[in-house]
Design an enzyme around this catalytic site. Structure first.
Site, PDB file in Angstrom:
ATOM      1  N   VAL A   1      36.015  43.280  47.597  1.00  0.00           N
ATOM      2  CA  VAL A   1      37.459  43.333  47.440  1.00  0.00           C
ATOM      3  C   VAL A   1      37.912  44.577  46.687  1.00  0.00           C
ATOM      4  O   VAL A   1      37.162  45.148  45.886  1.00  0.00           O
ATOM      5  CB  VAL A   1      37.991  42.065  46.738  1.00  0.00           C
ATOM      6  CG1 VAL A   1      37.844  40.841  47.628  1.00  0.00           C
ATOM      7  CG2 VAL A   1      37.289  41.834  45.405  1.00  0.00           C
TER       8      VAL A   1
ATOM      9  N   GLU B   1      38.208  40.925  32.321  1.00  0.00           N
ATOM     10  CA  GLU B   1      37.484  41.550  33.427  1.00  0.00           C
ATOM     11  C   GLU B   1      38.314  41.489  34.690  1.00  0.00           C
ATOM     12  O   GLU B   1      39.118  40.569  34.859  1.00  0.00           O
ATOM     13  CB  GLU B   1      36.188  40.771  33.706  1.00  0.00           C
ATOM     14  CG  GLU B   1      34.983  41.256  32.957  1.00  0.00           C
ATOM     15  CD  GLU B   1      34.283  42.403  33.662  1.00  0.00           C
ATOM     16  OE1 GLU B   1      34.938  43.210  34.346  1.00  0.00           O
ATOM     17  OE2 GLU B   1      33.065  42.494  33.512  1.00  0.00           O
TER      18      GLU B   1
ATOM     19  N   ASP C   1      30.936  39.027  39.341  1.00  0.00           N
ATOM     20  CA  ASP C   1      30.189  38.955  40.593  1.00  0.00           C
ATOM     21  C   ASP C   1      28.839  38.302  40.306  1.00  0.00           C
ATOM     22  O   ASP C   1      28.754  37.093  40.157  1.00  0.00           O
ATOM     23  CB  ASP C   1      30.050  40.380  41.140  1.00  0.00           C
ATOM     24  CG  ASP C   1      29.663  40.429  42.597  1.00  0.00           C
ATOM     25  OD1 ASP C   1      28.686  39.753  42.961  1.00  0.00           O
ATOM     26  OD2 ASP C   1      30.323  41.146  43.366  1.00  0.00           O
TER      27      ASP C   1
ATOM     28  N   ASP D   1      38.016  48.888  43.002  1.00  0.00           N
ATOM     29  CA  ASP D   1      37.953  50.073  43.853  1.00  0.00           C
ATOM     30  C   ASP D   1      36.800  50.049  44.845  1.00  0.00           C
ATOM     31  O   ASP D   1      35.887  49.237  44.741  1.00  0.00           O
ATOM     32  CB  ASP D   1      37.800  51.321  42.984  1.00  0.00           C
ATOM     33  CG  ASP D   1      36.402  51.438  42.387  1.00  0.00           C
ATOM     34  OD1 ASP D   1      35.684  52.388  42.719  1.00  0.00           O
ATOM     35  OD2 ASP D   1      36.013  50.564  41.579  1.00  0.00           O
TER      36      ASP D   1
END
Length: 188
Positions: free
Chosen positions: A152, A97, A101, A158
């Protein structure tokens, strides 16, 4: 939009850490062939760099799982966009990954993959935000960097499909024009 990107983890730091992870994973999988399951799109940058540094043979597959609908926050709805091409039964799976999060997406994905009867499943992430976990306990076996709760970009991550190609990890900060527009809106 004129975003400013503040460097959080430099290209040199990322490269050094990926090399270290490669050594650790190679040692842990000595005598085995890990089946790398890369989570698209963001994980592909990290996965390719990591695979180049592994000294054990590997097989690769890709899966796209989404819980983001553009922008910077998760929708909370997990959707499989692209499933694996090969069965996992009996394989030593290494999920790669870009970032963990809230843990919701990965927790959902783990349930699906465990039902496919792999010999083992381990998780490798470039970035981890443990303070964002929402009731989901996700055991990360290999972690590049633990980072603060900031949005981030770079190295595959992205912001509305932009900035994936940055060779470092950065934090998106609104540009001066956007900050001025926000102040104007607040005055109205």
């Amino acid at each position: 939009m004129s975003d400013q990107i503040r460097v959080l983890v430099s290209e040199t730091q990322v490269d050094e850490r990926v090399r270290e992870l490669g050594k650790q994973i190679s040692a842990d999988y000595e005598g085995k062939t890990p089946h790398i399951v890369t989570i698209l799109k963001g994980g592909v940058f990290f996965s390719c760099e990591l695979a180049k540094r592994l000294t054990v043979p590997v097989t690769l597959d890709f899966m796209a799982v989404s819980s983001y609908e553009g922008g910077t926050s998760s929708s909370g709805v997990v959707k499989i966009v692209k499933d694996l091409d090969e069965p996992l039964e009996g394989k030593d799976v290494l999920i790669v990954e870009d970032i963990i999060d809230s843990g919701n997406t990965l927790s959902h994905l783990l349930k699906i993959l465990q039902e496919r009867h792999p010999a083992s499943i381990r998780i490798c992430t470039l970035l981890d935000k443990p303070e964002r976990r929402v009731k989901k306990k996700v055991r990360v076996d290999y972690c590049g960097f633990v980072i603060p709760n900031e949005f981030v970009v770079g190295y595959g991550l992205d912001y509305d499909q932009k900035y994936r190609n940055l060779p470092y990890i950065g934090v998106v900060e609104p540009g001066q024009q956007d900050a001025e527009a926000d102040k104007t809106q607040q005055r109205k």
